[in-house]
Structures are given as C-alpha cells and as structure tokens.
Design a protein around this motif. Structure first.
Motif, mmCIF file in Angstrom:
data_model
loop_
_atom_site.group_PDB
_atom_site.id
_atom_site.type_symbol
_atom_site.label_atom_id
_atom_site.label_comp_id
_atom_site.label_asym_id
_atom_site.label_seq_id
_atom_site.Cartn_x
_atom_site.Cartn_y
_atom_site.Cartn_z
ATOM 1 N N VAL A 11 0.732 -1.061 -0.116
ATOM 2 C CA VAL A 11 0.020 0.092 0.133
ATOM 3 C C VAL A 11 0.829 1.232 0.205
ATOM 4 N N VAL A 12 2.123 1.012 0.379
ATOM 5 C CA VAL A 12 2.948 2.177 0.320
ATOM 6 C C VAL A 12 4.540 1.800 -0.375
ATOM 7 N N MET A 13 4.976 2.556 -1.284
ATOM 8 C CA MET A 13 6.316 2.198 -1.823
ATOM 9 C C MET A 13 7.324 3.231 -1.723
ATOM 10 N N ALA A 14 8.449 2.966 -2.033
ATOM 11 C CA ALA A 14 9.448 3.994 -1.809
ATOM 12 C C ALA A 14 10.670 4.114 -2.871
ATOM 13 N N ALA A 15 11.146 4.925 -3.298
ATOM 14 C CA ALA A 15 12.114 4.844 -4.336
ATOM 15 C C ALA A 15 13.418 5.332 -3.556
ATOM 16 N N ALA A 67 12.040 5.736 4.407
ATOM 17 C CA ALA A 67 11.132 4.768 3.986
ATOM 18 C C ALA A 67 10.734 4.223 5.038
ATOM 19 N N VAL A 68 11.273 3.861 6.031
ATOM 20 C CA VAL A 68 10.663 3.174 7.113
ATOM 21 C C VAL A 68 9.810 4.181 7.901
ATOM 22 N N ALA A 69 10.236 5.391 8.111
ATOM 23 C CA ALA A 69 9.075 6.528 8.707
ATOM 24 C C ALA A 69 7.818 6.523 7.942
ATOM 25 N N ALA A 70 8.059 6.160 6.848
ATOM 26 C CA ALA A 70 6.715 6.312 5.964
ATOM 27 C C ALA A 70 6.024 5.136 5.749
ATOM 28 N N LYS A 71 6.363 4.167 6.558
ATOM 29 C CA LYS A 71 5.868 2.714 6.429
ATOM 30 C C LYS A 71 5.896 2.259 5.043
ATOM 31 N N ALA A 72 6.919 2.316 4.351
ATOM 32 C CA ALA A 72 6.719 1.751 2.926
ATOM 33 C C ALA A 72 6.965 0.228 2.917
ATOM 34 N N GLY A 73 6.106 -0.557 2.344
ATOM 35 C CA GLY A 73 6.191 -1.984 2.512
ATOM 36 C C GLY A 73 6.974 -2.436 1.419
ATOM 37 N N TYR A 74 7.544 -1.729 0.335
ATOM 38 C CA TYR A 74 8.063 -2.233 -0.865
ATOM 39 C C TYR A 74 9.006 -0.736 -0.994
ATOM 40 N N VAL A 75 10.288 -1.322 -1.128
ATOM 41 C CA VAL A 75 11.407 -0.074 -1.483
ATOM 42 C C VAL A 75 12.360 -0.588 -2.658
#
Length: 285
Positions: A30-34, A103-111
C-alpha cells in the motif's frame, strides 16, 4: 502400504507446486518508496537539469513510463498516492541510510534501491568508493529497512562504459560530458584511444560490476525478502535514444520506461488476488 505411498506421492505432485506458488507470491503493498540517486529521481527526464519524479522508473506516475508504482496500482488500488520518492540527484552509497530511514518512517512496504553510479563517477578514479565501504553502507541501509520487514528490490547500476561507447564519436555528447564535467572517471577524454585511458575506463567498469555484485549479495542476505535484478539494468542494451539530450547521461522518458519494464519482471511475483489493505498493513506493524 503401496497404495498409501502412491497417494502421498500423488498429493505431493498436486499440492506442492500450488503451495510453493502461494508462498512465493506477496500481497501488493500500500506504500512504496524509491531510494537512490538521479536515475530514480528522473533527473533530466522531462526538463533542463531538474528532477522529474513523475517519470521515475520506480515511483513515477507518468503512464508513458509505467513505473513499478503504476504496475502495483493496477494490482492494488490502496497504493494510490503513496508512491514516494526519496531518491536525490548526486546521492552516493553514503546517503542510502538516511533515505532508508525516510522509507521506514513512511511505512513503505516495498522499497526500490538503485545506488552507486555516483560512487564510481568521481573526478579521479582514485576517489571511487572502495568496494568494502560500499558494501558496509548498503548493509547498514538494509538493516534499517529490516526493522519493518519491507520488501526490497535492488537494481544494478547501469553500464557507464556502454554509454561511453555509444557517445564517444558524437561531438555533442562529448561536449556535454566535458563542459558538464559528467562522470569524468569514465567519460573524460572520451575520444582518446590511449592505452592509459582504455585501462582507466575498464577499471571504472570493473568497479561498477563489483558494486553490483555486492548489492546482489547484500540483497540475498536480507532476511525479510529482497529481489535483485540479476544484472538486468547493467546488461540492458540501451541506445542513445534512451538517453536525455539535456546531458547525454541520464535516462530520458523512454529510458525510464525501459528501466521499469526490465526491472519489474525480475522482481516480486505480487499476488493481485490478495492485496494488502491499509488496515492489515497497520495491524502487521
């Protein structure tokens, strides 16, 4: 007894592949980060020396690129508006931990991670990041991401020597490289065929390959789950048509599209039938 053994064998044949397939598939996040440098930031993909995150191969929302984010959106609408981009032009491996923390602070489930070009593209090849230092920095970033169990996709660094081969006879490309001081460790004296310059370029290419090997190894050691691209980006047969005419170095929109396509198919087998929801994601920590 023979009948019982036959039943067990038959059951294994029928159920083992299905169980393995189910275990291999992951709920679409539901959340991803580059994370990374100018490539993931879409630098020069839509303007003069500016980031263009909408055209990022990873988290962009430009339909012409069809990024990882848009492909995941097609699997799970819950990710809409949550394709985050923490990549920063000019970043090297030393900057990866700080990006991972975001990314961790944003709760990214995929990076996604693509980092290392700037560790090799320095003024002097002697200033390239030592391979053990690169690996240690990557390991620290993975340790940060492991605190949430985020899935990670590790992309290889592009083959900058291929770019040199494509552009060395192009006077415009050489001019941009020289005037912009672009990746001098590889692209300086681009038209030179001197033995020392040939050797320098090969050493820089070897360093990039070493970085890629260490990223893949770090990915393999990452406990919660990581997929590397198997060298797909490094090996991709790009042409100058994939390169921005603003600098003859960064991927343009077509280049970003090619990156998205080449990398996504080497990544996770996301399960569209079991999408992750914000509620289940929050419940899982």
């Amino acid at each position: 007894m023979v009948a019982k053994i036959a039943f067990v064998v038959a059951a294994a044949v029928v159920w083992t592949p299905l169980t393995a397939a189910a275990a291999a598939a992951d709920p679409a996040p539901v959340v991803m980060a580059a994370l990374g440098d100018s490539i993931s930031a879409g630098f020069n993909a839509c303007g003069w020396y500016v980031s263009c995150t909408s055209r990022s191969w990873s988290a962009g929302d430009d339909t012409g690129v069809n990024s990882h984010y848009l492909r995941l959106l097609a699997l799970n609408p819950e990710i809409k508006g949550h394709g985050l981009n923490f990549a920063v032009p000019g970043s090297a491996s030393a900057d990866l931990v700080a990006q991972a923390q975001k990314a961790v602070a944003a709760k990214a489930g995929y990076v996604t991670i693509l980092i290392g070009a700037q560790d090799a593209c320095v003024d002097d090849e002697e200033k390239m990041t030592p391979v053990p230092v690169y690996r240690a920095r990557v390991d620290r970033a993975f340790a940060v991401l492991a605190t949430t169990g985020a899935k990670v996709f590790a992309a290889s660094i592009p083959d900058v020597k291929r770019l040199w081969r494509l552009g060395k006879d192009n006077v415009v490309a050489r001019s941009f490289w020289a005037l912009g001081h672009i990746c001098p460790s590889m692209l300086a004296r681009a038209s030179s065929d001197a033995k020392k310059d040939r050797a320098r370029r090969e050493r820089v290419r070897d360093r990039v390959r070493d970085y890629n090997a260490e990223m893949a190894a770090a990915c393999a050691a990452y406990t919660p789950g990581c997929r590397s691209d198997g060298g797909a980006v490094f090996d991709y047969p790009f042409t100058l048509d994939h390169i921005s005419r603003w600098d003859y170095f960064h991927p343009n929109a077509d280049g970003q599209k090619a990156l998205a396509r080449a990398t996504f198919k080497t990544g996770f087998p996301w399960d569209a039938t079991v999408p992750l929801t914000r509620e289940s994601s929050a419940a899982g920590g």
